[in-house]
Design a protein around this motif. Structure first.
Motif, short mmCIF file in Angstrom:
data_model
loop_
_atom_site.label_atom_id
_atom_site.label_comp_id
_atom_site.label_asym_id
_atom_site.label_seq_id
_atom_site.Cartn_x
_atom_site.Cartn_y
_atom_site.Cartn_z
N LYS A 3 -16.40 -138.95 55.04
CA LYS A 3 -16.94 -137.60 55.13
C LYS A 3 -17.56 -137.15 53.81
O LYS A 3 -18.62 -136.52 53.78
CB LYS A 3 -15.81 -136.64 55.53
CG LYS A 3 -16.27 -135.22 55.82
CD LYS A 3 -17.12 -135.15 57.08
CE LYS A 3 -17.49 -133.70 57.41
NZ LYS A 3 -18.42 -133.64 58.57
N TRP A 4 -16.91 -137.50 52.67
CA TRP A 4 -17.43 -137.06 51.38
C TRP A 4 -18.78 -137.66 51.04
O TRP A 4 -19.53 -137.12 50.23
CB TRP A 4 -16.43 -137.34 50.25
CG TRP A 4 -15.96 -138.76 50.14
CD1 TRP A 4 -14.81 -139.28 50.63
CD2 TRP A 4 -16.64 -139.83 49.49
NE1 TRP A 4 -14.71 -140.62 50.33
CE2 TRP A 4 -15.82 -140.98 49.62
CE3 TRP A 4 -17.84 -139.95 48.79
CZ2 TRP A 4 -16.19 -142.23 49.10
CZ3 TRP A 4 -18.20 -141.18 48.27
CH2 TRP A 4 -17.38 -142.30 48.43
N GLU A 5 -19.12 -138.80 51.68
CA GLU A 5 -20.40 -139.45 51.39
C GLU A 5 -21.59 -138.61 51.86
O GLU A 5 -22.72 -138.82 51.40
CB GLU A 5 -20.44 -140.83 52.03
CG GLU A 5 -19.56 -141.85 51.34
CD GLU A 5 -19.78 -143.25 51.87
OE1 GLU A 5 -20.69 -143.93 51.38
OE2 GLU A 5 -19.03 -143.64 52.78
N GLU A 6 -21.36 -137.66 52.76
CA GLU A 6 -22.44 -136.78 53.20
C GLU A 6 -22.99 -135.95 52.05
O GLU A 6 -24.12 -135.48 52.09
CB GLU A 6 -21.94 -135.85 54.31
CG GLU A 6 -21.51 -136.57 55.59
CD GLU A 6 -20.94 -135.62 56.62
OE1 GLU A 6 -20.96 -134.39 56.37
OE2 GLU A 6 -20.47 -136.11 57.66
N ASN A 7 -22.17 -135.77 51.00
CA ASN A 7 -22.58 -134.94 49.87
C ASN A 7 -23.03 -135.75 48.66
O ASN A 7 -23.26 -135.20 47.58
CB ASN A 7 -21.41 -134.04 49.44
CG ASN A 7 -21.01 -133.09 50.55
OD1 ASN A 7 -21.87 -132.53 51.24
ND2 ASN A 7 -19.71 -132.90 50.73
#
Length: 353
Positions: A3-7
């Motif tokens: 999920k954090w890779e979206e940012n």
């Protein structure tokens, strides 16, 4: 994907030239100066008071800025200094290319431009060079968010006369125009005087090529004091202490030695012109480079294979896989007379096979 890779800000990075760690080689792949820096530079390094390193450097880089201003006969508030011209150019992208309209630069040019634009989410369009790899000034006379191009261009080495550069500036009065002059000292006329005529012009130069300081990372820009203040404001908001004390002193001494600068650039120009004649005798095809490299191809051989065979002989040149129309070309930096003679001898034997 987590999920954090979206940012995460994902980009395709710039690919620098290969830096082989060999003691015996001919390195003609990254446009470095084959001669050492000015003699006073060695004295700086040898005698530097290391106790000074415990204190922060001057964030305004005042001594070096003043030396550059004196050398080029401009005001110090018309000079901006950064950690290599890449740093200067990145600050320019961050500061001035902040609109919704696309910035314009050539389709075959310094390959960091699209990297910065992608990283900073700046819209851009690439403008095709003509069949001779030259910039067509009329192609930049249209709506845009800014213009940047090298002169001479990289990796082609083609030079625009200063009056053609001025025509591009004149056609774009409402946006910032950046002329990247990393190679201007090898035979071109600088657009620097035009900063006093056009308030939207920034001219960028570097110590990496003609002053033999690629390893110290010093770049600089000229513009009117308003543009320089905008650049400085962004720099101080990003990192106030960008240049170390040794580099500031090294750059100051290098800039003071005008005679050495003129001697080494003259030697490189003479070697370049000799190399052009020798390459032409061997059937190579290239433009009239006014930089410290030659962008050449050969109609009768596979230059990609030649690139690898040169490397096997510890002669390093640069090859670009894209765009497709420059794939047959090799960019050959200008070395010493002895280095270029050795490369020519290799090519003579290679073509005899």
């Amino acid at each position: 994907m987590m999920k954090w890779e979206e940012n995460v800000r994902k980009v395709v990075p710039y690919t620098p030239g290969e830096q082989p760690k060999k003691s015996h080689m001919i390195k003609l792949n990254t446009n470095e100066n084959p001669y050492p820096p000015a003699p006073a530079v060695a004295e700086v390094v040898k005698n530097f008071n290391t106790d000074m390193l415990r204190m922060y450097p001057d964030p305004a880089i005042g001594d070096l800025v003043q030396e550059i201003a004196d050398f080029y006969k401009v005001s110090r508030d018309e000079v901006f200094v950064g950690v290599g011209s890449d740093d200067v150019l990145a600050m320019i992208f961050l500061t001035f290319f902040n609109g919704k309209k696309p910035i314009l630069f050539p389709d075959i040019t310094y390959s960091f431009y699209d990297v910065w634009a992608d990283m900073l989410r700046i819209p851009y369009e690439t403008v095709p060079l003509d069949d001779a790899f030259c910039i067509r000034p009329q192609d930049y006379a249209r709506e845009n968010g800014g213009v940047i191009f090298p002169n001479p261009n990289a990796p082609t080495g083609e030079l625009l006369p200063v009056e053609v550069v001025e025509s591009i500036i004149k056609a774009n009065p409402d946006v910032i125009v950046v002329v990247d002059e990393a190679y201007i000292d090898f035979g071109g006329e600088s657009a620097l005087p035009l900063i006093h005529k056009y308030d939207n012009l920034i001219v960028v130069q570097t110590f990496s090529k003609s002053r033999s300081l690629a390893g110290s990372r010093i770049g600089y820009a000229f513009a009117n004091k308003t543009l320089i203040k905008y650049l400085s404001d962004v720099k101080y908001s990003f990192n106030s202490y960008t240049m170390d004390r040794i580099t500031i002193e090294v750059g100051t001494q290098a800039m003071r030695d005008r005679a050495y600068f003129e001697q080494t650039t003259a030697k490189i120009i003479a070697t370049r012109e000799w190399t052009k004649k020798e390459l032409a005798k061997l059937g190579f095809v290239f433009g009239d480079s006014k930089s410290n490299f030659i962008f050449a191809t050969h109609p009768d051989i596979d230059t990609v294979k030649l690139f690898e065979d040169l490397k096997s002989a510890d002669i390093y040149v640069r090859h670009f896989n894209k765009p497709e129309r420059i794939r047959p070309y090799l960019r050959i930096s200008i070395g010493t007379d002895a280095q270029m003679q050795e490369m020519i001898e290799f090519l003579k034997k290679y073509l005899e096979k």
